[in-house]
Design a protein around this motif. Sequence first.
Motif, PDB file in Angstrom:
ATOM      1  N   ALA A 136      -7.184   2.335  -7.713  1.00  0.00           N
ATOM      2  CA  ALA A 136      -5.752   2.407  -7.408  1.00  0.00           C
ATOM      3  C   ALA A 136      -4.913   2.389  -8.679  1.00  0.00           C
ATOM      4  N   ILE A 158      -3.877   5.760 -10.102  1.00  0.00           N
ATOM      5  CA  ILE A 158      -2.974   6.641  -9.369  1.00  0.00           C
ATOM      6  C   ILE A 158      -1.588   6.585 -10.000  1.00  0.00           C
ATOM      7  N   ASP A 159      -1.060   7.718 -10.327  1.00  0.00           N
ATOM      8  CA  ASP A 159       0.296   7.841 -10.862  1.00  0.00           C
ATOM      9  C   ASP A 159       0.853   9.195 -10.417  1.00  0.00           C
ATOM     10  N   ASN A 188      -1.505  11.961 -11.101  1.00  0.00           N
ATOM     11  CA  ASN A 188      -2.815  11.931 -10.431  1.00  0.00           C
ATOM     12  C   ASN A 188      -2.675  11.443  -8.991  1.00  0.00           C
ATOM     13  N   LEU A 189      -1.810  12.073  -8.225  1.00  0.00           N
ATOM     14  CA  LEU A 189      -1.621  11.678  -6.836  1.00  0.00           C
ATOM     15  C   LEU A 189      -2.768  12.127  -5.939  1.00  0.00           C
ATOM     16  N   ILE A 205      -5.863  11.352  -6.400  1.00  0.00           N
ATOM     17  CA  ILE A 205      -6.910  10.318  -6.374  1.00  0.00           C
ATOM     18  C   ILE A 205      -6.780   9.517  -5.090  1.00  0.00           C
ATOM     19  N   ARG A 206      -7.933   9.245  -4.465  1.00  0.00           N
ATOM     20  CA  ARG A 206      -7.956   8.441  -3.246  1.00  0.00           C
ATOM     21  C   ARG A 206      -8.910   7.270  -3.424  1.00  0.00           C
ATOM     22  N   ASN A 260      -4.952   5.258   2.010  1.00  0.00           N
ATOM     23  CA  ASN A 260      -5.165   6.668   1.658  1.00  0.00           C
ATOM     24  C   ASN A 260      -4.231   7.575   2.446  1.00  0.00           C
ATOM     25  N   LEU A 280      -1.001   7.410   0.820  1.00  0.00           N
ATOM     26  CA  LEU A 280      -1.000   8.229  -0.401  1.00  0.00           C
ATOM     27  C   LEU A 280      -0.846   9.706  -0.061  1.00  0.00           C
TER      28      LEU A 280
END
Length: 467
Positions: A207, A210-211, A214-215, A217-218, A236, A239
């Motif tokens: 987590a 994630i920025d 890099n949205l 990424i799960r 997730n 997100l």
Amino acid sequence: MPAPWLPRSLAVRVTLLCGLIAVSITGMLGGNYFFAARSAILAHADEQLITRVERLRRLLADVRSVQELRDQAMLLEALSGSSGDVFVLRRAGEAPLVEVNPGQVAPPACAVPTALDRPLARGDVCHSEAPGIPRMHWAAGVARAGHDGRMVEVLAGHALASEMQMIRRSRDQVLFSTFLAVLACSLLVYGVLRRGLRPLHRVAEQASRIDPVNLAIRLPEHDAPLELQQMVAVFNAMLDRIATGYGRLSQFSADLAHEIRTPVGALIGQTQVALARTRTAEEYQQVLESNLEELNRLRRTVDNILFLAQADHATLQVERTALDMAAELQRIADYFEGPADEAGLRLVVQASGTAWVNQALCLRALHNLVVNAVRYSTPGTVIQLTGIQEDGASVLAVENEGVPIPAEQLTRLFDRFYRAEAVRSRPAESSGLGLAIVKAIMDLHGGEARASCSASGAVRFELRFPR
């Protein structure tokens, strides 16, 4: 809100809770063992004391004289269990015949001799305590002397010095064992929790990556414990929604910049051309009129964006009144009769009933739909305005014939600044916000905006207002 005195670490909290559970369980088991051992030790001491009194009673029946009984004092002293034990042989109201009492302990009043014909039991044993003297148990019984047949009281007292020492050792052993059990349980639980929470640390590590860049990424659902899989799945899904919203926001920002840049660029270009050389008053007037058109276009775009922003953050319910669908649709048809004639179109109204709506917002939504239909309809066709009531809702619809729109694009028609491929290349004054405003108005009403298109290009927009 958690108590401020609780530790922030979940592992420490669970460890403390398990430690309390271990203290309770081992304390109960240890206490049960301790009291069972204590009862067994005291029962054994009482049985030994009763056995000694019974032996003395039998011994008295075999002696031939009091002197012989006194001569057996060494034997009586040898029968005592410890140096503090007491043995007294006496006749009622007389001085003791034999007395073994190293500590000069006074017999308690509770030591009542049992009858000759009844054997002693544990219920006949009493105890006494005095400062500086170990706890003592007493037993007494009546015996018949063999030399003269007279009754003699046999009194025996046992000092529980060794027994109490054993009891204290048992207590200390129970406390020490409980402490070791709690310590071992706490350490094991903490170690297991630290190992069991490793997947959670990996989830947190994932987590942290994630920025906004890099949205995609799960969090790993398969690696999460069973109890956390639902939370990870929900996270997730959140997100996914954030990524979708961020993507739309990025596209919205790019489209907004493009829409504003176009009129601003036109204003700058026309102004630079006008200033390149001296112009006549009529030429300057034409430049100002052209700039005014671009400024009005820019103002409409800003007004639409402000309306959408207010609609997104609206917290109050819109005020609603009854709307005569047939009358209002006819007024809209009359208003657009001129532009429709110029485009070679004809408007037809077929409506009945009323709708419970905010009239200003509803008319604005219908206005946008009719403008859209007039702009993109095939010349020589009919624009149908319909108002009906069905399935517990009031439905206002605008239908026109135009270029077929693919199904995958229909769901995006209400996005801000979005234009379908079929109409994107056609020149238009639209900013791409008309249908987005329609959807925002329907959201304020708690209704729904729908778009459909047939293979022949019959495009239908529906506004479904709840009754």
